[in-house]
Design a protein around this motif. Structure first.
Motif, short mmCIF file in Angstrom:
data_model
loop_
_atom_site.label_atom_id
_atom_site.label_comp_id
_atom_site.label_asym_id
_atom_site.label_seq_id
_atom_site.Cartn_x
_atom_site.Cartn_y
_atom_site.Cartn_z
N GLN A 143 -16.27 -20.52 10.48
CA GLN A 143 -17.15 -21.62 10.39
C GLN A 143 -18.24 -21.20 11.19
N VAL A 144 -18.21 -20.91 12.50
CA VAL A 144 -19.29 -20.55 13.27
C VAL A 144 -20.11 -19.48 12.75
N ARG A 145 -19.49 -18.49 12.11
CA ARG A 145 -20.16 -17.12 11.38
C ARG A 145 -21.12 -17.84 10.21
N THR A 146 -20.49 -18.80 9.69
CA THR A 146 -21.26 -19.12 8.32
C THR A 146 -22.59 -19.86 8.78
N THR A 147 -22.40 -20.90 9.84
CA THR A 147 -23.54 -21.32 10.26
C THR A 147 -24.51 -20.47 11.04
N THR A 189 -15.18 -14.74 1.01
CA THR A 189 -15.38 -13.56 2.02
C THR A 189 -15.95 -14.27 3.49
N THR A 190 -15.45 -13.64 4.42
CA THR A 190 -15.98 -13.83 5.79
C THR A 190 -17.25 -13.34 5.74
N ILE A 191 -18.51 -14.21 5.71
CA ILE A 191 -19.71 -13.96 5.66
C ILE A 191 -20.41 -13.50 7.03
N GLY A 192 -21.11 -12.21 6.97
CA GLY A 192 -21.95 -11.78 8.03
C GLY A 192 -23.03 -11.22 8.01
N ARG A 193 -23.46 -10.17 9.04
CA ARG A 193 -24.75 -9.65 8.99
C ARG A 193 -24.76 -8.67 7.82
N PRO A 194 -23.44 -7.82 7.28
CA PRO A 194 -23.55 -6.73 6.50
C PRO A 194 -24.09 -7.52 5.06
N HIS A 195 -23.62 -8.97 4.82
CA HIS A 195 -24.08 -9.46 3.67
C HIS A 195 -25.49 -9.78 3.58
N ILE A 196 -25.98 -10.02 4.68
CA ILE A 196 -27.54 -10.07 4.68
C ILE A 196 -28.09 -8.77 4.64
N ALA A 197 -27.61 -7.72 5.23
CA ALA A 197 -28.05 -6.53 5.03
C ALA A 197 -28.06 -6.11 3.42
N ARG A 236 -32.16 -6.95 18.71
CA ARG A 236 -33.30 -6.93 19.58
C ARG A 236 -34.29 -7.79 18.87
N GLU A 237 -34.27 -8.20 17.56
CA GLU A 237 -35.22 -8.81 16.76
C GLU A 237 -35.14 -10.30 16.75
N ARG A 238 -36.02 -10.97 16.60
CA ARG A 238 -36.07 -12.61 16.70
C ARG A 238 -35.10 -13.16 15.79
N TYR A 239 -34.69 -12.25 14.60
CA TYR A 239 -33.96 -13.05 13.39
C TYR A 239 -32.51 -13.05 13.85
N TYR A 240 -32.15 -12.35 15.11
CA TYR A 240 -30.85 -12.30 15.43
C TYR A 240 -30.30 -13.62 15.99
N VAL A 241 -29.19 -14.18 15.59
CA VAL A 241 -28.43 -15.25 16.39
C VAL A 241 -27.14 -14.68 16.89
N PRO A 242 -26.98 -14.96 18.15
CA PRO A 242 -25.59 -14.60 18.66
C PRO A 242 -24.47 -15.61 18.12
N VAL A 243 -23.49 -15.24 18.02
CA VAL A 243 -22.30 -15.86 17.45
C VAL A 243 -21.30 -16.06 18.68
N GLN A 244 -20.87 -17.49 18.80
CA GLN A 244 -19.91 -17.89 19.99
C GLN A 244 -18.61 -17.63 19.35
N VAL A 245 -17.81 -16.90 20.05
CA VAL A 245 -16.34 -16.55 19.57
C VAL A 245 -15.61 -16.32 20.95
N LEU A 246 -14.12 -16.42 20.39
CA LEU A 246 -13.16 -16.33 21.76
C LEU A 246 -13.16 -15.07 22.71
N SER A 247 -12.83 -15.28 23.58
CA SER A 247 -12.33 -14.01 24.78
C SER A 247 -11.47 -13.24 24.05
N PRO A 248 -11.44 -11.90 24.22
CA PRO A 248 -10.36 -11.04 23.55
C PRO A 248 -9.34 -11.14 24.54
#
Length: 282
Positions: free
Chosen positions: A97-101, A129-137, A160-172
């Motif tokens: 859900q976080v990745r989709t947002t 599908t788990t949507i992420g940057r590869p699909h944007i690419a 490094r680009e302003r389009y990038y949004v970090p994703v909040q995920v759990l600790s390993p």
């Protein structure tokens, strides 16, 4: 035995269905295949049916998105119980859900400068599908904005680009606990992949080992050769499993099935540690 324990289907950022992936693996002489889509097990059933038909072994797994001390970590979880009400699967649902947002926000930022829409991105991803940057690419490539995924990740979609949004995920560290709680085995994926960004320092690796990490993916094209020897020595000193894998994504990456593999003795050690989802032999 030819054992490739790290591959992706269209349920994350690969370009093939699980059945197509399994069939290609069989055609290329792979004896045991690991399906490890990002933050989803949606391809497990299709892959299992295809593996039985093709006569190859299947290790069902998942690549879990994590972060430790601000550094992205990919943890491979293998052979865990996939019960829908487990703590692991609940965390994975939240991560998706976080990745989709996050993806929606990145597309909104990109749309300010490029002719790209959310529908363009969704058209590149399959159902569930788990949507992420590869699909944007892929959407950027389809629109003619960049020539390839690699170019997109090196430029427009880089952190490094302003389009990038970090994703909040759990600790390993928490992910290791959750996979073990579900009867699975954990392997740190491509830990020295410096071309992808910052790599976890030795102190972070020690934290993961202390948390119960079972293995390290040593033989991977993104681990520099000099780092592989260091990782192999680290694994030996801590009694960790050493794996080698292709991280195959179909046409999504240049990686080739079976370009790196796991030794049989290490594979059997992995199976011995698992008490969750069973290994499906060919």
């Amino acid at each position: 035995m030819i054992i490739d324990l790290h591959t992706h289907s269209r349920f994350s950022d690969g370009t093939q269905t699980p059945a197509e992936l399994v069939d290609e693996a069989a055609m290329r002489g792979i004896d045991v295949l690991g399906l490890t889509d990002h933050d989803t097990i949606s391809g497990w059933d299709e892959a299992a049916e295809a593996a039985r038909a093709a006569g190859i072994g299947l290790v069902r797994g998942m690549e879990i998105s994590c972060r430790l001390d601000g550094i992205g970590v990919h943890l491979l979880g293998y052979l865990f119980d996939s019960a829908a009400d487990s703590a692991l699967m609940e965390v994975v649902r939240t991560t998706r859900q976080v990745r989709t947002t996050r993806m929606r926000t990145m597309v909104e930022r990109l749309a300010e400068d490029f002719a790209i829409t959310l529908d363009d991105v969704l058209a590149q991803a399959g159902e569930h599908t788990t949507i992420g940057r590869p699909h944007i690419a892929d959407a950027l490539v389809h629109a003619g904005i960049v020539p390839s995924r690699d170019v997109a990740f090196a430029g427009i979609l880089s952190s490094r680009e302003r389009y990038y949004v970090p994703v909040q995920v759990l600790s390993p560290l928490e992910a290791i606990h959750l996979v073990h709680e579900a009867g699975g085995v954990t392997v740190f994926a491509h830990p020295a992949a410096s071309a992808r960004g910052r790599v976890l320092p030795a102190a972070g690796m020690r934290e993961m080992i202390d948390a119960g990490l079972d293995g390290i993916e040593v033989d991977h094209r993104d681990n520099p050769p000099e780092a592989r020897e260091r990782l192999r020595a680290l694994a030996a000193s801590h009694g960790l499993i050493v794996t080698g894998s292709s991280d195959y994504h179909g046409a999504g990456k240049v990686n080739r099935l079976g370009e790196h593999t796991t030794a049989s003795d290490m594979f059997w050690s992995l199976l011995e540690r698992a008490t969750g989802s069973p290994y499906l032999p060919g």
